[in-house]
Design a protein around this motif. Sequence first.
Motif, PDB file in Angstrom:
ATOM      1  N   CYS A   1     -11.096 -18.830 -34.670  1.00 24.12           N
ATOM      2  CA  CYS A   1     -11.535 -17.575 -35.275  1.00 24.12           C
ATOM      3  C   CYS A   1     -11.124 -17.565 -36.743  1.00 24.12           C
ATOM      4  N   THR A   2     -11.980 -17.023 -37.606  1.00 28.24           N
ATOM      5  CA  THR A   2     -11.681 -16.985 -39.035  1.00 28.24           C
ATOM      6  C   THR A   2     -10.697 -15.874 -39.403  1.00 28.24           C
TER       7      THR A   2
ATOM      8  N   LYS B   1     -14.929 -11.552 -41.625  1.00 31.38           N
ATOM      9  CA  LYS B   1     -15.826 -11.482 -42.781  1.00 31.38           C
ATOM     10  C   LYS B   1     -16.447 -12.840 -43.085  1.00 31.38           C
ATOM     11  N   PHE B   2     -15.822 -13.915 -42.613  1.00 27.58           N
ATOM     12  CA  PHE B   2     -16.273 -15.259 -42.926  1.00 27.58           C
ATOM     13  C   PHE B   2     -16.870 -15.935 -41.693  1.00 27.58           C
ATOM     14  N   PRO B   3     -17.941 -16.712 -41.888  1.00 27.15           N
ATOM     15  CA  PRO B   3     -18.611 -17.363 -40.752  1.00 27.15           C
ATOM     16  C   PRO B   3     -17.887 -18.615 -40.280  1.00 27.15           C
ATOM     17  N   LEU B   4     -18.241 -19.024 -39.087  1.00 27.40           N
ATOM     18  CA  LEU B   4     -17.795 -20.302 -38.536  1.00 27.40           C
ATOM     19  C   LEU B   4     -18.770 -21.383 -38.985  1.00 27.40           C
ATOM     20  N   THR B   5     -18.315 -22.618 -39.028  1.00 27.02           N
ATOM     21  CA  THR B   5     -19.222 -23.728 -39.276  1.00 27.02           C
ATOM     22  C   THR B   5     -19.995 -23.991 -37.992  1.00 27.02           C
TER      23      THR B   5
ATOM     24  N   SER C   1     -13.532 -10.100 -32.841  1.00 26.88           N
ATOM     25  CA  SER C   1     -14.694 -10.387 -33.681  1.00 26.88           C
ATOM     26  C   SER C   1     -15.713 -11.139 -32.844  1.00 26.88           C
ATOM     27  N   ALA C   2     -17.002 -10.869 -33.079  1.00 22.32           N
ATOM     28  CA  ALA C   2     -18.081 -11.571 -32.393  1.00 22.32           C
ATOM     29  C   ALA C   2     -18.815 -12.432 -33.415  1.00 22.32           C
ATOM     30  N   PHE C   3     -19.053 -13.707 -33.058  1.00 22.58           N
ATOM     31  CA  PHE C   3     -19.720 -14.653 -33.953  1.00 22.58           C
ATOM     32  C   PHE C   3     -21.040 -15.109 -33.340  1.00 22.58           C
ATOM     33  N   ASP C   4     -22.097 -15.109 -34.138  1.00 21.12           N
ATOM     34  CA  ASP C   4     -23.421 -15.528 -33.717  1.00 21.12           C
ATOM     35  C   ASP C   4     -23.425 -17.024 -33.410  1.00 21.12           C
TER      36      ASP C   4
END
Length: 125
Positions: A63-64, A104-108, A89-92
């Motif tokens: 997680c970022t 606030k920052f995306p995952l690679t 946090s939920a990441f697309d």
Amino acid sequence: RFSRKALRWMRPSSPAMPTPGTEVAICAVDELPEGGMKHIEHMGFDLLLVKLDGKFHTLDDACTVSWAMLSTGTLDSANRAVMCPQCKSAFDLETGKPKSGPAKFPLTVYETHVVGDEVIVNFTY
């Protein structure tokens, strides 16, 4: 201060490290059931492999915000996202961008496809 280009030339090269665009088999297709998530460590990279609707997705596993392993979180199939077990946090899965939570920052996100019975990840870093 050095430019990015200069720093790239200063880094020691290692034949063991994948180069940009290197395709790596990370697991067999049948190792991950539909709706499953799996932590994979490859060459020092913590990766999250997800199988949803018959398609494989590979993202950074940390997680970022909290640095928690997302592979221990939950998969939100309806929103096509993975949720951090600590900060929520939920990441697309497709873009790595945060959909909700404090992140606030995306995952690679790594290009992932199947060849035969293997899941292949294209490392582009």
